[in-house]
Scaffold this motif. Structure first.
Motif, PDB file in Angstrom:
ATOM      1  N   PRO A  89      41.026  33.596  11.874  1.00 58.12           N
ATOM      2  CA  PRO A  89      40.360  34.708  11.455  1.00 58.12           C
ATOM      3  C   PRO A  89      41.671  35.550  11.170  1.00 58.12           C
ATOM      4  O   PRO A  89      40.433  36.065   9.759  1.00 58.12           O
ATOM      5  N   VAL A  90      42.035  35.940  11.698  1.00 61.70           N
ATOM      6  CA  VAL A  90      43.010  36.796  12.483  1.00 61.70           C
ATOM      7  C   VAL A  90      44.398  36.440  11.560  1.00 61.70           C
ATOM      8  O   VAL A  90      44.469  37.274  11.111  1.00 61.70           O
ATOM      9  N   LEU A  92      43.928  34.775   8.571  1.00 64.71           N
ATOM     10  CA  LEU A  92      42.779  34.488   7.307  1.00 64.71           C
ATOM     11  C   LEU A  92      42.895  36.357   6.808  1.00 64.71           C
ATOM     12  O   LEU A  92      43.496  37.014   5.533  1.00 64.71           O
ATOM     13  N   LEU A  93      42.681  37.308   7.911  1.00 63.27           N
ATOM     14  CA  LEU A  93      42.883  38.691   7.919  1.00 63.27           C
ATOM     15  C   LEU A  93      43.897  39.741   7.717  1.00 63.27           C
ATOM     16  O   LEU A  93      43.687  40.270   6.865  1.00 63.27           O
ATOM     17  N   SER A  94      44.956  38.672   8.154  1.00 64.32           N
ATOM     18  CA  SER A  94      46.591  39.225   7.731  1.00 64.32           C
ATOM     19  C   SER A  94      46.744  39.362   6.453  1.00 64.32           C
ATOM     20  O   SER A  94      47.535  39.851   5.911  1.00 64.32           O
ATOM     21  N   ALA A  95      46.228  37.837   5.746  1.00 66.05           N
ATOM     22  CA  ALA A  95      46.641  37.737   4.546  1.00 66.05           C
ATOM     23  C   ALA A  95      45.752  38.444   3.418  1.00 66.05           C
ATOM     24  O   ALA A  95      46.543  39.043   1.977  1.00 66.05           O
ATOM     25  N   PHE A  96      44.798  40.021   3.780  1.00 60.74           N
ATOM     26  CA  PHE A  96      44.525  40.413   2.970  1.00 60.74           C
ATOM     27  C   PHE A  96      44.872  41.271   2.326  1.00 60.74           C
ATOM     28  O   PHE A  96      44.964  41.657   1.185  1.00 60.74           O
ATOM     29  N   ARG A  97      46.557  42.043   3.420  1.00 58.42           N
ATOM     30  CA  ARG A  97      46.967  42.674   2.787  1.00 58.42           C
ATOM     31  C   ARG A  97      47.905  42.403   1.733  1.00 58.42           C
ATOM     32  O   ARG A  97      48.489  43.648   0.910  1.00 58.42           O
ATOM     33  N   ARG A  98      48.038  41.863   1.450  1.00 60.37           N
ATOM     34  CA  ARG A  98      49.198  41.182   0.530  1.00 60.37           C
ATOM     35  C   ARG A  98      48.080  40.247  -0.860  1.00 60.37           C
ATOM     36  O   ARG A  98      47.679  40.772  -1.573  1.00 60.37           O
ATOM     37  N   ASN A  99      49.215  40.782  -1.609  1.00 57.42           N
ATOM     38  CA  ASN A  99      48.481  41.005  -3.215  1.00 57.42           C
ATOM     39  C   ASN A  99      49.266  39.556  -4.090  1.00 57.42           C
ATOM     40  O   ASN A  99      50.850  39.594  -3.481  1.00 57.42           O
ATOM     41  N   PHE A 100      49.132  38.562  -3.866  1.00 57.66           N
ATOM     42  CA  PHE A 100      49.662  37.082  -4.651  1.00 57.66           C
ATOM     43  C   PHE A 100      48.564  36.855  -5.561  1.00 57.66           C
ATOM     44  O   PHE A 100      47.947  36.386  -5.247  1.00 57.66           O
ATOM     45  N   GLU A 101      49.277  35.471  -6.071  1.00 54.81           N
ATOM     46  CA  GLU A 101      48.632  34.535  -6.986  1.00 54.81           C
ATOM     47  C   GLU A 101      47.441  33.749  -6.284  1.00 54.81           C
ATOM     48  O   GLU A 101      47.741  33.051  -5.099  1.00 54.81           O
ATOM     49  N   ASN A 102      46.934  33.651  -7.554  1.00 62.65           N
ATOM     50  CA  ASN A 102      45.502  32.297  -6.714  1.00 62.65           C
ATOM     51  C   ASN A 102      45.637  32.225  -4.684  1.00 62.65           C
ATOM     52  O   ASN A 102      45.282  31.525  -4.350  1.00 62.65           O
ATOM     53  N   GLU A 103      44.904  33.379  -4.537  1.00 58.02           N
ATOM     54  CA  GLU A 103      44.563  34.047  -3.700  1.00 58.02           C
ATOM     55  C   GLU A 103      43.523  33.280  -3.123  1.00 58.02           C
ATOM     56  O   GLU A 103      43.082  32.094  -1.402  1.00 58.02           O
TER      57      GLU A 103
END
Lengths: 489, 648, 110
Positions: A89-90, A92-103
């Protein structure tokens, strides 16, 4: 059954995630990971530390070959399942700050990987273990290869080839051992691949000497141990931050867990024969990684080399074959997972704000970001093993274990506590302290969601540091079982 | 006395009381840390001072009601097999004295800091760190086993790091902080290995059990010598002894109250505390004691000579601290255990006093630390001057000030042990008197040498700063009477008598080396000699810096060869740089460039290239011509048949 | 001599069939190796197949075992299918290149 649920839930969630597109996948992905965490927490609460092998499930997978889909958890497995369930979960949460394709695909792959990881930690059958080992590798290949940095193609290709060649050796070793086993319980097959049958093998010392290397090859690359580590700094640097966290936080524990579960008790005489060599390699890795880290300019690469150094100590502890060494490795796997994920997250947070990871360009950030400084410092202190943080318990026990095996090795391995302070404080000073850099003016402190991510990690830093017995008691029985298996022959 | 050593049953008071001692400063740390910029400086200072005062009150209460030694277990911290580490306290004479010292002197310095740090924007942060330090130090002295001691040991190192680099904009300060932490870590490694060896030898790390088992060993047991040498390595790091002392003078980068509290009064004495704690082990290892005595005496002399030629007021005090710590180790080395603690106490009084006095001077001089820019300050800073003067008299060993008693006892012990060590100690006493009065005369006498602007701003410090000075001056003046010299009768040596139970085992093990056997005539003669040395130093300093008005050389001017050597601290920092720092830096770059990227990675990539290259070569077999394929195929079949001819 | 085998068949010794089939096969091999026209190569392949058929039939008859001849039927059936596909390919090649020289088909090389 609980174990099966733990295994199936992430992969099911990953498949369902395809119904969501882009950002809409964030909440369901995180929700799925939290459900998984709740399941793991439930397992931990109902776990009985005095019994080995709980929540078992056994399905006759390929009856004609004696291969079973056998899973179950003892204390050691549970620790690592917990680690996985906490960190995913941590991450995944850290990925939320990024903008990228095919999330949605990205999150699905992370969840898919979770199944592989939990499978590795719970498998009770050699071929299932191998299967899960590879299942865990595939998603990370895509995570790093699709969303990584400029050199991602070359680097992930190398990583993939390197690790898969290692695993092929392990497969060969397992196949050899498989043909030494007796018939399966149902009599349908002349051999079987159950963990218990592997433990019960009676191999000559000569055989064990070379089977050791077949199996160890996979673990040596995955952990990695010096000199099989060169994929690691490149991959950690090029992979996107969440993938780096998965790799360093959880995946490298597969190797150490593998050593404890599938190597020490299976070929104890081989371990006995190569013990000194592995310890020497591990200790070289400790010093080598630490010294190289001193002069690194890239924050992520620096943490990668520091990770090499820390893993070296864990390997040394495992191969000291002492209770303290193995227990130290168990708790240090947790501690290292927490610390390294936190460190990579902070490196990523700084990179997102400034656009650089180069130590030379940064500086003076603390004046704009006191909260970030505190979080960074806490994780750093955990990494340099300050007492009452999580790193200390592990390093203390590991060093004590190695010292118990051989005084000189313990003393040399101990140099890590000096060198660790050197490279980490140097990095902290150059990045956070000192005169203002060109980024200081525009730098911003942690946002609420970033803090929400770091707080659980920081709580764990102190929890493991203050009450390590919570976790030490869990793994105590498994460690004793492993040691008994080793001593028995 | 034997029965008092073994811990009696339970603690007389509720566990909560004991938890509270370190917890109060820790709460202060949390409050100030979390509310960093929301509290005004005075409020933050008041909170943390009160927290320390609370701990002090509990300590006094425990001290007054102390009857027997006991341990308090809070919870099980780490347990793996027989490695059982409970989080427990040991309350005995030693920990009580240290508690009083840490919280008492700590409280005064907290109060002083309210005034001193008034203008700083990060006061809250400062007080939170200071409280964290007190917390760590209390854990250090309260711990009932070596690992709890190690918690505090590392904790104070961390606080020292944070506080030296408090003004983190300055790279030099940050480097000093880093240096302190890293050099301390070198010592810590020795300590840690010592703990491991203790565990492997005695199967426990709990003080009571270890010392009980140790007391049955023979003097000179090899493994105990190894243990004590390792522990001593730890002590040299924390207590700034040769060869690990270089961090302490640099540590003066921190705010002055920090220098007073951490780098003079409390933290640096942790090494001495640790050896006192483990005195049984050290008594068992006469070789280690010999090493300790020699290193202590050498450090005392070495640092004193450097102190002769420094111009930074805090640097002089720093070297004097190193030198005085050397005295304490000398005392330990000659088994003057209680004497050593006596000097820890008196030194804490007068050195804290002088650092705070120096802080007051620096405060008045608008952050000027160079004595060449001072002079004649006694008129504008009367209280600071008088209290500082008391401190100087104490450190110079002039009766009846406190330093006289403790230093004299050390010299007496040294004299009984070895005449050479005694001579070194005596000569150092002379040097100490000289350079301390050099500092006093340069700062407070003669004409003012600073800028007009500085002169304009000269002012006596506020009451929050002078009050602690006065209290400390009183302690520095009369503190010596807590352990009157032997010729006044053994019963008046209160401190030594109070501490005696701690050293029961040591006394049993080696009664010959324990205690003082000189007659009163010898003792009086030695007193005369050391007082004479002190007075001689003062007179020489007076002649040099007041009568003749000599001023230290400015930076541009040339110095004599010896003076240059001393001024540059014997180039030790440069030597360490060349011996350790640069090679490691060079190794780091070299390993990365030539081993990592030059050997290991190319080998790995080499396997990849080999495969690629092999494929490249084999590719040429694919000519694309059907004829070639067919011929090769037929040749292959014929070959297979020929080779297997007659096997069917 | 196996009494179960009819006299008629035994009038020609087995060796003769073997030599004949070997000759036929060698001609086929040589033809495949030396000729460049795809159709002729194809015919030579057929020749080799038929050499094998002859052998199979002969052995089958001499051993009184019908399995061999059943194999021959299979081979003939497969060969027929093969001819259909093979000729179609050759026709396509001819349409594209106006030639059936196999040496022109060397694009699939390094």
């Amino acid at each position: 059954m609980l174990t099966v649920l733990l295994l199936l839930w992430p992969v099911a969630a990953a498949l369902l995630l395809h119904f969501f597109k882009g950002r809409a996948a964030r909440v369901p992905a995180l929700g799925a990971a939290l459900v998984e965490f709740a399941l793991a927490a439930y397992a931990a609460l109902t776990f009985n530390a005095n019994n080995s092998g709980q929540f078992s499930f056994n399905l006759n997978w390929i009856p004609s070959a004696g291969i079973h889909f056998a899973v179950g958890m003892d204390g050691l497995s549970l620790l690592l399942v917990l680690l996985t369930a906490v960190l995913v979960p941590v991450i995944l949460l850290s990925a939320f700050r990024r903008n990228f394709e095919n999330e949605s695909v990205f999150y699905a792959l992370v969840l898919f990987m979770q199944t592989g990881l939990i499978g590795v930690f719970t498998a009770q059958d050699a071929f299932l273990f191998y299967f899960m080992w590879e299942v865990a590798l595939i998603p990370i290949y895509f995570l790093a290869g699709v969303w990584g940095g400029v050199n991602r193609a070359r680097v992930t290709f190398k990583f993939f080839l390197y690790t898969i060649i290692g695993s092929l050796f392990m497969l060969a070793g397992f196949v050899y051992l498989y043909f030494q086993t007796g018939p399966s319980a149902d009599g349908l097959s002349a051999h079987n691949s159950a963990l218990a049958s592997f433990y019960a093998l009676n191999l000559t010392a000569d055989t064990q000497m070379w089977v050791f290397w077949l199996i160890f090859a996979a673990f040596a690359v995955k952990m990695p141990i010096f000199p099989f580590h060169t994929w690691q700094p490149d991959t950690y640097t090029e992979a996107p931050a969440p993938a780096t966290m998965l790799l360093s936080g959880i995946m490298l524990k597969m190797g150490i867990y593998g050593c404890m579960r599938w190597l020490l008790p299976v070929v104890p005489m081989g371990v006995d024969y190569w013990q000194n060599l592995v310890l020497i390699l591990a200790i070289i890795g400790i010093i080598y990684g630490a010294i190289i880290a001193i002069r690194q300019q890239d924050v992520k690469r620096l943490i990668a080399y520091s990770s090499l150094s820390h893993v070296g100590l864990m390997i040394a502890g495992v191969f000291s074959l002492t209770q303290m060494g193995l227990q130290g490795a168990s708790i240090q796997m947790l501690a290292h997972g927490v610390n390294v994920v936190g460190m990579f997250f902070i490196a990523d947070a700084i990179e997102r704000r400034t656009g650089t990871r180069n130590i030379a360009d940064l500086g003076g950030l603390t004046r704009k970001a006191p909260v970030l400084t505190v979080c960074f410092l806490v994780l750093l202190l955990g990494t340099v093993a300050l007492p009452l943080t999580n790193g200390f318990v592990g390093e203390f026990l590991l060093l004590a274990g190695v010292y118990q095996f051989n005084h000189w090795m313990g003393a040399v391995a101990g140099v890590t506590i000096i060198l660790g302070a050197v490279y980490l404080l140097r990095m902290f000073q150059r990045v956070m302290l000192g005169p203002d850099s060109s980024f200081t003016e525009t730098f911003t402190d942690l946002t609420g969601s970033e803090l929400a991510l770091l707080v659980p990690l920081i709580v764990l830093v102190f929890w493991i540091g203050l009450f390590p017995n919570t976790f030490l008691h869990l793994s105590e029985g498994s460690v004793m079982n492993i040691l008994n298996e080793v001593v028995k022959r | 006395m034997q029965e008092t050593v073994i811990p009696a049953a339970g603690a007389p008071y509720s566990t909560f009381l004991y938890v509270l001692i370190p917890l109060l400063p820790f709460l202060g740390f949390l409050i100030n840390g979390l509310l960093n910029r929301k509290l005004s400086g005075t409020v933050a200072g008041a909170i943390s001072s009160l927290a320390v005062l609370g701990s002090f009150a509990i300590s006094v209460f425990l001290f007054l009601n102390f009857q027997y030694q006991y341990t308090v277990t809070l919870f099980d911290w780490i347990s793996v097999g027989s490695m059982q580490i409970p989080f427990s306290y040991q309350i005995d004479q030693l920990s009580l004295i240290m508690l009083l010292l840490v919280t008492g002197v700590g409280f005064l310095i907290h109060v002083y800091s309210i005034g001193y740090m008034h203008h700083d924007e990060n006061v809250g942060k400062f007080f939170s760190f200071l409280n964290l330090f007190v917390f760590s130090m209390l854990v250090l002295v309260l711990g009932a086993n070596f690992v709890i001691l190690f918690i505090g040991w590392e904790g104070v190192g961390l606080c020292s790091y944070l506080l030296i680099g408090f003004w983190n904009k300055n790279t030099a300060y940050n480097n000093a902080a880093k240096k302190a932490f890293i050099i301390n870590r070198v010592g810590d490694l020795g300590f840690l290995l010592g703990i491991f060896l203790i565990y492997l030898t005695f199967d426990s790390i709990q003080y009571a059990e270890v010392f009980q088992k140790a007391s049955t060993l023979q003097i000179g047991t090899g493994v105990v010598t190894a243990i004590t040498l390792l522990l001593f390595v730890g002590a040299t790091g924390k207590s700034a002894q040769l060869p690990l002392y270089t961090w302490l003078p640099d540590a003066m980068a921190g705010p002055t109250p920090v220098s007073a509290l951490i780098h003079a009064a409390t933290m640096v004495t942790a090494g001495i505390y640790m050896i006192l704690r483990a005195n049984v082990l050290f008594t068992l290892a006469p070789d280690t004691l010999e090493v300790i005595a020699i290193i202590g005496a050498a450090t005392a002399l070495f640092a004193a000579t450097i102190g002769l030629a420094q111009n930074d007021i805090k640097k002089v005090l720093a070297y004097s601290t190193v030198s005085q710590l050397g005295y304490m180790f000398l005392a330990l080395g000659v088994m003057g255990y209680s004497t050593s603690l006596f000097h820890v106490l008196t030194h804490a009084f007068f050195k804290a006093l002088m650092f705070l006095g120096a802080g007051s001077v620096i405060h008045a001089m608008s952050n000027e630390q160079d004595m060449r820019r001072m002079g004649g300050l006694r008129k504008s800073l009367p209280i600071t001057f008088i209290t500082f003067f008391v401190g100087c008299l104490a450190i110079a060993g002039i009766p009846p000030f406190s330093g006289f008693f403790s230093k004299d006892e050390i010299l007496l012990h040294a004299f009984e042990h070895s005449k050479v060590l005694y001579a070194v100690g005596l000569f150092t006493a002379f040097l100490t008197a000289f350079y301390m009065f050099r500092l006093l005369f340069l700062t407070f006498f003669g004409e003012f040498r600073g800028t007009e602007e500085q002169k304009h701003h000269l002012h006596e410090s506020p009451a929050s700063m002078t009050l602690p000075l006065i209290v400390l001056a009183i302690l520095a003046a009369v503190g010596g009477f807590m352990n009157a010299p032997f010729f006044l009768g053994e019963e008046n040596a209160y401190l030594a008598n109070y501490l005696a139970p701690l050293f029961t085992y040591s006394k049993q093990l080696n009664p010959a080396a324990f205690g003082v056997h000189a007659d009163h005539a010898t003792e009086l003669m030695l007193i005369g000699l050391s007082v004479g040395a002190g007075v001689l130093g003062i007179i020489l300093a007076y002649v040099q810096y007041v009568s003749r008005g000599v001023r230290p050389v400015e930076d541009g001017e040339s110095r004599g060869l010896l003076e240059n050597l001393i001024y540059h601290k014997y180039y030790i920092d440069e030597l360490y740089n060349a011996l350790f720092v640069r090679p490691i830096m060079w190794l780091s770059r070299g390993l990365f460039r030539y081993v990592e990227n030059g050997i290991i990675d190319p080998i790995v990539n080499g396997f990849g290239r080999l495969t690629m290259g092999g494929g490249q070569l084999l590719r040429y077999v694919q000519t694309g011509s059907v004829e070639t394929y067919l011929i090769l195929m037929v040749v292959g079949i014929v070959l297979v048949m020929a080779l297997n001819f007659g096997k069917f | 001599m196996n009494p179960n085998i009819p006299e008629v068949i035994q009038t020609v010794p087995l060796q003769y069939y073997v030599f004949f089939a070997a000759a036929l096969f060698s001609i086929g091999v040589l033809g495949v190796l030396t000729r460049r026209n795809a159709i002729i190569i194809f015919m030579c392949v057929e020749l080799m197949l038929n050499a094998v058929n002859v052998l199979l039939t002969a052995f089958s008859a001499y051993r009184a075992d019908p399995n061999g001849q059943i194999f021959v039927f299979f081979i003939m059936a497969v060969a027929a299918a093969e001819v259909a596909v093979g000729l179609a390919i050759i026709v396509m090649i001819y349409r594209n290149l106006q030639n059936t020289d196999v040496n022109l088909l060397n694009r699939l090389k390094f």
